[in-house]
Design an enzyme around this catalytic site. Structure first.
Site, PDB file in Angstrom:
ATOM      1  N   ASP A  96      30.822  40.231  36.397  1.00 16.20           N
ATOM      2  CA  ASP A  96      32.126  41.040  36.668  1.00 16.20           C
ATOM      3  C   ASP A  96      32.788  40.542  37.992  1.00 16.20           C
ATOM      4  O   ASP A  96      32.326  40.696  38.586  1.00 16.20           O
ATOM      5  CB  ASP A  96      31.581  42.451  37.144  1.00 16.20           C
ATOM      6  CG  ASP A  96      32.708  43.631  37.241  1.00 16.20           C
ATOM      7  OD1 ASP A  96      33.775  42.822  37.747  1.00 16.20           O
ATOM      8  OD2 ASP A  96      32.812  44.499  36.730  1.00 16.20           O
ATOM      9  N   HIS A  97      33.808  39.619  37.480  1.00 18.45           N
ATOM     10  CA  HIS A  97      34.365  39.125  38.584  1.00 18.45           C
ATOM     11  C   HIS A  97      34.774  39.637  39.942  1.00 18.45           C
ATOM     12  O   HIS A  97      35.154  39.040  40.888  1.00 18.45           O
ATOM     13  CB  HIS A  97      35.734  37.985  38.073  1.00 18.45           C
ATOM     14  CG  HIS A  97      36.982  38.804  37.839  1.00 18.45           C
ATOM     15  ND1 HIS A  97      37.238  39.550  36.772  1.00 18.45           N
ATOM     16  CD2 HIS A  97      38.136  38.786  38.767  1.00 18.45           C
ATOM     17  CE1 HIS A  97      38.472  39.849  37.094  1.00 18.45           C
ATOM     18  NE2 HIS A  97      39.034  39.392  37.991  1.00 18.45           N
ATOM     19  N   HIS A 154      35.052  46.665  36.206  1.00 18.77           N
ATOM     20  CA  HIS A 154      35.415  46.549  37.572  1.00 18.77           C
ATOM     21  C   HIS A 154      35.421  47.674  38.463  1.00 18.77           C
ATOM     22  O   HIS A 154      34.997  47.951  39.586  1.00 18.77           O
ATOM     23  CB  HIS A 154      36.749  46.047  37.791  1.00 18.77           C
ATOM     24  CG  HIS A 154      37.098  44.631  36.982  1.00 18.77           C
ATOM     25  ND1 HIS A 154      36.331  43.686  36.620  1.00 18.77           N
ATOM     26  CD2 HIS A 154      37.940  44.198  36.170  1.00 18.77           C
ATOM     27  CE1 HIS A 154      36.298  42.866  35.886  1.00 18.77           C
ATOM     28  NE2 HIS A 154      37.541  43.078  35.582  1.00 18.77           N
TER      29      HIS A 154
END
Ligand code: BG6
Length: 517
Positions: free
Chosen positions: A185-186, A248
């Site tokens: 999950d950047h 996110h």
């Protein structure tokens, strides 16, 4: 979370090496790690793709990507050439055993040359329909046997719903140990997102007031001016809830609301985060309309340019029912947060691109100032600006200079760009280095992914069964649909997006522009 040291000798095999993610994010990140001396001397990146590219064409494409997307700007020829010796390309089908025979042979040769066992990282920079076949082939080829040295990295979306996420987890667990699986999950690699942990748990003064006794509500806004660009195909299967909230935004919520961890150990942090997801109040289908609203953009104007509606975007169904905006209200049923609403919203083609978390505190218990003094009264707010400008702002009341006692809201600001001069690493730099070093703190564990799907399934199911009757319901370049305002206005609040302000002049201007609750 381990202290950062260089990784052991490493091979990264990137499936989908000719794709957008490799070009835009992965190689620029690895290149910056190289320039910052984080890359081990014994290092190798093997791109695997279906496109017929020569080694030279592959290097050229990646170099263009670095020039365009690296935070350092255009590369220097000498530095790029030195880096490019680590990069190689193999054209192969993901379902073909010869691809994996080739990878295996390469790994064996390198291990022989380097005379040490190497970290093998298998990075799936591919659409999710390839996850199963690639993971299975890696497993069957015996490439996942070393539990310590062999890792697999998966990009989102991880599953399409709870059931598919569970199936994917089952498949992966048959081939890999959970400690070998890195679900990206950047957002968790973003500097300001990591700073939420530092802010909360490295300072003693916030913890005593970080609860239902002092906090009235929490808002998280992730708004984007971008539309769906060339991702219509993907977005038609996703929508805002799956694309942004399931991952996110729920992760931001976890970081804001989790209990203090006993240590900075990967599992301890993830345990505390999953506790939050498990404590989220479940939506009953009949209540979904009270807690969730959706929107889809129509035509409008962004930065002075006319833009298309979602339904006119390439690869989008002309009658699409996909939401490009979603806002939800959640409650966390535990001692700390009982009764405190958390409002989350995200949208494409909104009026501004900003990610911001606002913590609004309760009013003082007794207002002793005369009414005239408090004409400009505003609640205390703590605003964590995640992007585009990184910083933290605390809004409180002060006496306005003068002979009268007049209160006015003022800010205390921490602005990254003013406090630090060193370049901030991109999220993918942090995440790739952590994968190389085997630190999974910032990655999603199987139970987290499933818990996040679980909470959203009632909304997803209801929205899919009942197409919206009023899409498109917001014009591009606005703050989203009216229902998005209503969900928070119903509780007497409004969305607060305070951009990070930089100097006194801007501060005054922006404070004046603030709305009252
Ligand atoms: C991705 C979503 O995960 O995050 C995109 O799929 C979105 O739709 C992007 O635009 C936003 O990321 P960032 O880092 O630009 O905020």
């Amino acid at each position: 979370m381990e202290p950062k040291t260089k990784a052991d000798p490493t091979i990264i095999v990137i499936f989908g090496a000719t794709g957008d993610l490799t070009w835009r994010k992965l190689i620029p990140a690895i290149y910056n790690l190289y320039l910052d001396h984080w890359i081990p001397e014994n290092f190798y990146v093997m791109g695997v793709g279906r496109g017929g590219l020569s080694e030279a064409q592959f290097h050229k494409k990646l170099n263009e990507g670095v020039d365009k997307f690296s935070r350092r700007g255009k590369s220097k020829k000498k530095e790029w050439d030195a880096f490019a010796r680590y990069l190689t390309y193999y054209q192969g089908e993901f379902g073909d055993n010869t691809t994996y025979d080739h990878i295996k042979k390469q790994i064996q040769q390198l291990e022989k040359r380097w005379k040490v066992p190497v970290n093998c990282i298998f990075y799936m920079a591919v659409p999710p329909q390839f996850f199963n076949v690639i993971a299975t082939k890696i497993g069957n080829a015996g490439l996942a046997r070393d539990k310590k040295m062999s890792r697999i990295v998966l990009e989102k979306p991880f599953g399409h719903d709870l059931e598919s996420a569970k199936n994917l987890n089952t498949l992966l667990h048959n081939l890999f140990d959970e400690c070998q699986i890195y679900r990206i999950d950047h957002y968790l690699g973003k500097e300001t997102v990591q700073n939420i942990l530092a802010f909360r748990f490295a300072n003693a003064m916030f913890e005593p007031i970080w609860n239902r006794n002092y906090i009235e509500h929490v808002q998280i806004t992730v708004s984007e001016q971008l539309g769906v660009e060339n991702r219509g195909n993907y977005y038609e299967t996703a929508g805002a809830l799956r694309d942004m909230i399931q991952n996110h935004i729920l992760q931001l919520l976890c970081l804001i609301s989790m209990e203090p961890p006993v240590s900075f150990n990967a599992d301890e942090i993830r345990n505390r985060k999953v506790d939050v997801l498990n404590a989220l109040r479940k939506f009953r289908p009949e209540d979904v309309h009270k807690f969730a609203v959706r929107g889809q953009y129509g035509e409008g104007w962004i930065l002075g340019k006319k833009v298309k509606s979602y339904r006119q975007e390439p690869d989008v169904n002309k009658n699409s029912n996909k939401e490009t905006f979603a806002a939800i209200k959640l409650y966390i049923d535990n001692w700390r947060w009982q009764g405190v609403p958390f409002y989350l919203r995200t949208g494409k083609r909104m009026n501004e691109s900003i990610t911001v978390i606002t913590i609004q505190f309760r009013p003082v218990p007794h207002q002793s100032f005369p009414t005239e003094a408090t004409g400009n009264w505003q609640p205390n707010r703590l605003v964590l600006n995640i992007q585009p400008h990184m910083g933290i702002r605390l809004q409180f009341q002060a006496k306005q200079p003068g002979l009268e006692m007049l209160l006015y809201p003022v800010d205390m600001l921490f602005n990254y760009s003013e406090s630090y001069t060193s370049g901030t690493p991109e999220a993918y730099e942090t995440l790739l280095l952590d994968i190389m070093r085997g630190d999974s703190t910032l990655f999603m564990r199987a139970d987290q992914v499933e818990a996040a799907w679980d909470i959203l399934m009632p909304i997803i199911n209801l929205w899919e069964k009942n197409p919206s009757v009023n899409f498109p319901n917001y014009a591009a370049g606005t703050q989203g649909p009216q229902d998005g305002e209503a969900i928070i206005a119903a509780d007497g609040h409004n969305w607060i997006v305070m951009p990070l302000v930089k100097n006194d002049k801007e501060q005054k201007k922006s404070t004046k522009g603030l709305q009252h609750d």
